[in-house]
Design a protein around this motif. Structure first.
Motif, mmCIF file in Angstrom:
data_model
loop_
_atom_site.group_PDB
_atom_site.id
_atom_site.type_symbol
_atom_site.label_atom_id
_atom_site.label_comp_id
_atom_site.label_asym_id
_atom_site.label_seq_id
_atom_site.Cartn_x
_atom_site.Cartn_y
_atom_site.Cartn_z
ATOM 1 N N ARG A 117 0.834 -1.218 0.000
ATOM 2 C CA ARG A 117 0.000 0.000 0.000
ATOM 3 C C ARG A 117 0.859 1.255 0.000
ATOM 4 O O ARG A 117 0.565 2.223 -0.698
ATOM 5 C CB ARG A 117 -0.910 0.007 1.229
ATOM 6 C CG ARG A 117 -2.065 -0.971 1.193
ATOM 7 C CD ARG A 117 -2.954 -0.764 2.400
ATOM 8 N NE ARG A 117 -3.999 -1.782 2.506
ATOM 9 C CZ ARG A 117 -4.979 -1.746 3.404
ATOM 10 N NH1 ARG A 117 -5.032 -0.752 4.277
ATOM 11 N NH2 ARG A 117 -5.893 -2.693 3.444
ATOM 12 N N GLU A 118 1.928 1.241 0.800
ATOM 13 C CA GLU A 118 2.802 2.409 0.861
ATOM 14 C C GLU A 118 3.508 2.629 -0.461
ATOM 15 O O GLU A 118 3.671 3.760 -0.927
ATOM 16 C CB GLU A 118 3.825 2.210 1.990
ATOM 17 C CG GLU A 118 4.827 3.341 2.118
ATOM 18 C CD GLU A 118 5.848 3.090 3.213
ATOM 19 O OE1 GLU A 118 7.019 3.478 3.033
ATOM 20 O OE2 GLU A 118 5.482 2.499 4.244
ATOM 21 N N TRP A 119 3.930 1.531 -1.081
ATOM 22 C CA TRP A 119 4.755 1.606 -2.279
ATOM 23 C C TRP A 119 3.927 1.891 -3.527
ATOM 24 O O TRP A 119 4.344 2.639 -4.413
ATOM 25 C CB TRP A 119 5.489 0.273 -2.449
ATOM 26 C CG TRP A 119 6.796 0.375 -3.168
ATOM 27 C CD1 TRP A 119 7.172 1.314 -4.071
ATOM 28 C CD2 TRP A 119 7.910 -0.503 -3.020
ATOM 29 N NE1 TRP A 119 8.456 1.068 -4.509
ATOM 30 C CE2 TRP A 119 8.929 -0.036 -3.882
ATOM 31 C CE3 TRP A 119 8.148 -1.641 -2.270
ATOM 32 C CZ2 TRP A 119 10.159 -0.674 -4.000
ATOM 33 C CZ3 TRP A 119 9.376 -2.270 -2.387
ATOM 34 C CH2 TRP A 119 10.370 -1.791 -3.239
ATOM 35 N N CYS A 495 12.969 9.929 -7.322
ATOM 36 C CA CYS A 495 12.246 8.993 -6.469
ATOM 37 C C CYS A 495 12.934 7.631 -6.517
ATOM 38 O O CYS A 495 12.798 6.883 -7.490
ATOM 39 C CB CYS A 495 10.785 8.863 -6.893
ATOM 40 S SG CYS A 495 9.845 7.788 -5.778
ATOM 41 N N ALA A 496 13.673 7.314 -5.459
ATOM 42 C CA ALA A 496 14.405 6.050 -5.411
ATOM 43 C C ALA A 496 13.463 4.854 -5.370
ATOM 44 O O ALA A 496 13.768 3.791 -5.909
ATOM 45 C CB ALA A 496 15.321 6.034 -4.184
ATOM 46 N N MET A 497 12.316 5.016 -4.734
ATOM 47 C CA MET A 497 11.375 3.900 -4.608
ATOM 48 C C MET A 497 10.812 3.515 -5.970
ATOM 49 O O MET A 497 10.643 2.333 -6.279
ATOM 50 C CB MET A 497 10.253 4.279 -3.655
ATOM 51 C CG MET A 497 10.730 4.668 -2.271
ATOM 52 S SD MET A 497 11.096 3.244 -1.250
ATOM 53 C CE MET A 497 9.477 2.945 -0.559
ATOM 54 N N SER A 498 10.509 4.507 -6.808
ATOM 55 C CA SER A 498 9.995 4.220 -8.149
ATOM 56 C C SER A 498 11.038 3.484 -8.976
ATOM 57 O O SER A 498 10.715 2.570 -9.736
ATOM 58 C CB SER A 498 9.585 5.518 -8.847
ATOM 59 O OG SER A 498 8.558 6.174 -8.134
ATOM 60 N N GLU A 516 13.518 6.170 -16.508
ATOM 61 C CA GLU A 516 12.061 6.050 -16.531
ATOM 62 C C GLU A 516 11.412 6.772 -15.359
ATOM 63 O O GLU A 516 10.337 7.357 -15.487
ATOM 64 C CB GLU A 516 11.685 4.567 -16.499
ATOM 65 C CG GLU A 516 10.210 4.286 -16.627
ATOM 66 C CD GLU A 516 9.919 2.796 -16.645
ATOM 67 O OE1 GLU A 516 9.486 2.264 -15.596
ATOM 68 O OE2 GLU A 516 10.142 2.158 -17.686
ATOM 69 N N ALA A 517 12.084 6.742 -14.198
ATOM 70 C CA ALA A 517 11.519 7.364 -13.006
ATOM 71 C C ALA A 517 11.897 8.829 -12.863
ATOM 72 O O ALA A 517 11.504 9.477 -11.891
ATOM 73 C CB ALA A 517 11.972 6.592 -11.768
#
Length: 755
Positions: A117-119, A495-498, A516-517
């Motif tokens: 959910r967070e990601w 955004c490292a998470m993306s 891409e991110a």
């Protein structure tokens, strides 16, 4: 009470029926659980050895009475392989000395929907509310999205493990009651012994097989009372003995018959392709067996790892790099350039525009370099490819995605790959990526025998996926009373998470995932910047940036820079308002009593002097995933080197299962945060880091750190994850402390940044 009759069509080969199986997340809170409303679409996929009985997805019991708890989360030193078993054993009534742990196989029942959910949350899912969460949960479950990270292990699985223990306790009591011909409700389990309240006793193993044939009641009772409870006790960690005596197996400890060893080179950072290699020079090394070349890497295989790595050094691989090489100056320029674009307002309250017009405001700029992981154990994996499929031993925070990637690389169905998840010698998010497992599998297939791949420390640093660099432009307007009337935070950051998701879920190469991110604007990039303070008008704007450096999941993620920007600027505003820094914060925390309590506690424990000139004391506070922390440090600069004489932290993380492990997690986070303040970062030039030896990373040593004290504030709130909590607050606290001794503001991380 007699044994419950079996219903035709429900009995399985293992002697378990549908109502015996624990197959989902909790559906209700409180003392009683409405069992009938649980989903029943999935079944546990546990393997059982002779004499073992599986009770649910999280528990097996053998005939000797050993309680085997199944843990789906990666152990990286945070203690999850003790905490989850402790929750289950508490509800079961087990003897802690009989509890063992087994890593979970990949399966939908172990999906981490909380981290998913967070990601994966976006504007659509937030707008859809519960329906959006349900959609993400369904995707995560059906994809068996097993993830470890962001301190979600305990919040995600706490209730499920309570239910697993309670369910097994009921079934065991039913089996014992059937033998004694008494009501099962009169039976209980204490210290691994079933009793009827009188003289009759049975061990768990004596009735385990029978217990699995009974049905669960529609209402599942939880254990009541505080007597003889394991929850809340500072029980010894289950993994400590083997880690002390050296018998604990990490990925590089695996030994298989006929196994060989490999080292690897993957070129500079970016879109690098292997062009040439001097194989003749490599052959001069005793023990060398073969060079294995792929488009983007070359590995040497030998009879021992030293020979493999030496052969690679002599082979001197040459790579061709497309595009501009990564360098620190280019990253800094890209972050500044991002501010000229259109940012996206991700958080907002009130209206800043009329407030800031023709007003006197305070403004400051901050910057943070990429933060390296620098785990003690470099990336490593062991693989064996056979006629029936592949076996891979590795530490991974995303086992389902790792298994799928290995299967794709080998051209096998996912079911043909057996992944043995091992404990990690440190991870901090780096084990979310799994390229070493894929490489080891390809090398094993090439060699026709088991291969153990271990990256060198140099390779580990070059190919690290650091935390995101960021620049911030902070501005605020103070009212006449000293309170903040308006607050603006503009943050330029990738955004490292993306990027991480694009690599591990979509299979993108690091340079493609980075590009891409580049234009993605998401709250994950500015996590930790949502104000905990009661400011009537405030906003956070994100400006996406393409820095060219592949980034990744880290301990604290964007909270590392978010808390640094926020708490450093808060301190500047307090000084501008001529107010003591703690009082300045507390006046804005009327609606946040838990954080205010942390601040007052840390002030009393640390002997807060008000941050007066020369005191060397600094404060910082933060909220993260329903956990609250305040930190006071005493710091100074001696002969050009940062030294921290004392760290005091007060934490409200809810009702913790094992207070000692909770303190360990916070202490570990505090030291990790100090590493970010002192170093744990490198300059980049020509597509390479300029250094890679741990001793040159500016990491804190024992002589640099004085007393560390962590106070856990009593709380009845649900337990929060604390593994990341301590990391974001140390750097701003140290920066604020240094202002009192030097008279200057340190607005960059690392604080004593060269250049």
């Amino acid at each position: 009470m007699g044994r419950a009759p079996r219903k035709q069509g429900q009995q399985t080969e293992k002697g378990l029926n549908r109502r015996t199986l624990l197959i989902g997340g909790g559906a209700a809170a409180g003392l009683l659980l409405a069992w009938a409303v649980w989903p029943r679409a999935y079944r546990p996929n546990l393997n059982t050895a002779p004499g073992e009985t599986a009770f649910n997805a999280f528990l097996k019991i053998d005939r000797s009475g050993q309680v085997i708890v199944i843990v789906p989360q990666a152990e990286m030193g945070q203690g999850v392989s003790t905490l989850l078993p402790q929750i289950l054993a508490d509800e079961l009534g087990a003897d802690w000395r009989t509890v063992g742990v087994q890593s979970a196989a990949v399966g939908p029942l172990y999906a981490n929907t909380l981290l998913a959910r967070e990601w994966l949350a976006n504007d659509w899912s937030r707008l859809a509310g519960e329906a959006g969460d349900w959609t993400i949960d369904q995707y995560a479950t059906r994809s068996a999205l097993m993830l470890t990270g962001a301190g979600t292990s305990i919040p995600m699985f706490h209730q499920a493990y309570r239910e697993a223990g309670a369910a097994a306790r009921v079934l065991l009591c039913k089996a014992a009651a059937a033998r004694w011909d008494v009501a099962w409700e009169s039976c209980d389990i204490q210290n691994g012994i079933i009793s009827d309240g009188g003289q009759r006793r049975l061990k768990l193993g004596e009735v385990a097989e029978d217990a699995a044939t009974f049905d669960l009641p529609d209402i599942l009772p939880f254990r009541q009372g505080d007597v003889d409870r394991l929850a809340g006790q500072e029980l010894p960690r289950l993994d400590t003995p083997s880690k002390i005596d050296g018998s604990h197996n990490f990925a590089a400890d695996i030994r298989l018959p006929d196994m060989v060893f490999a080292s690897i080179r993957q070129g500079p950072i970016g879109d690098a392709v292997l062009k040439s290699v001097n194989e003749g020079a490599a052959k001069s090394v005793t023990g060398f067996l073969k060079l294995v070349r792929r488009e983007r890497w070359v590995a040497a295989v030998a009879s021992n790892w030293w020979a493999a790595n030496k052969a690679l050094d002599l082979a001197d691989p040459l790579f061709e790099l497309s595009g501009r090489p990564v360098d620190s100056a280019g990253m800094e320029a890209a972050l500044e350039q991002a501010f000229s674009g259109s940012g996206e307002r991700l958080y907002a309250r009130g209206d800043l525009k009329p407030l800031f017009e023709d007003a006197t405001i305070l403004a400051s700029e901050y910057r943070v370099r990429p933060s390296l992981h620098l785990a003690m154990e470099p990336m490593s994996a062991t693989a064996r490819i056979g006629d029936d499929g592949a076996e891979v031993w590795m530490a991974t925070q995303a086992p389902g995605l790792a298994r799928a990637a290995i299967a794709r690389a080998l051209g096998l169905p996912a079911g043909a790959v057996t992944l043995y998840p091992l404990h990690a010698g440190g991870g901090y998010g780096r084990r979310m990526d799994f390229e070493a497992g894929v490489q080891a599998a390809l090398l094993s297939r090439e060699m026709g025998r088991p291969v153990q791949l271990l990256w060198s420390r140099l390779e580990d640093v070059i190919q690290d996926r650091p935390g995101a660099p960021a620049h911030a432009r902070m501005a605020a307007k103070l009212g006449r009373s000293g309170a903040i009337e308006g607050w603006s935070a503009k943050v330029a950051a990738p955004c490292a998470m993306s990027q991480t998701w694009a690599r591990i879920a979509d299979g993108k190469p690091p340079h493609e995932a980075s590009a891409e991110a580049a234009g993605v604007s998401t709250r994950l990039a500015v996590a930790g910047m949502e104000l905990p303070y009661a400011v009537p008008n405030w906003a956070v704007d994100h400006f996406p940036a393409d820095v060219g450096l592949p980034l990744g999941f880290t301990r604290g993620n964007a909270h590392l820079h978010g808390a640094f920007f926020t708490e450093s600027f808060i301190d500047e505003l307090a000084h501008q308002a001529r107010m003591e820094a703690m009082s300045f914060r507390i006046q804005m925390l009327g609606g946040n009593p838990r954080l205010a309590h942390c601040l007052t506690t840390v002030g009393a424990m640390g002997g807060w002097q008000g941050g007066v000139e020369g005191s060397g004391q600094g404060l910082a506070a933060h909220v993260m995933n329903s956990a609250f922390i305040a930190v006071m440090v005493e710091a100074g600069i001696t002969e050009g080197k940062l030294q921290v004489g004392r760290i005091v932290a007060a934490v409200d993380g809810g009702e913790q299962v094992n207070p000692d492990i909770a303190r360990q997690q916070v202490e570990s986070g505090l030291i990790h945060g100090l590493a970010m303040a002192m170093g744990a970062s490198v300059p980049y030039a020509k597509g390479m880091p300029t250094r890679a030896i741990l001793g040159r990373m500016g990491l804190p040593r024992l002589g640099d750190i004085g007393e560390v004290t962590v106070e856990l504030i009593r709380s009845t709130a649900p337990p929060a994850g604390l593994t990341d909590l301590g990391a974001p607050v140390v750097a701003p606290a140290v920066a604020n402390a240094l202002f009192t001794t030097t008279g200057r503001r340190f607005r960059s991380l690392p604080l004593l940044m060269e250049g």
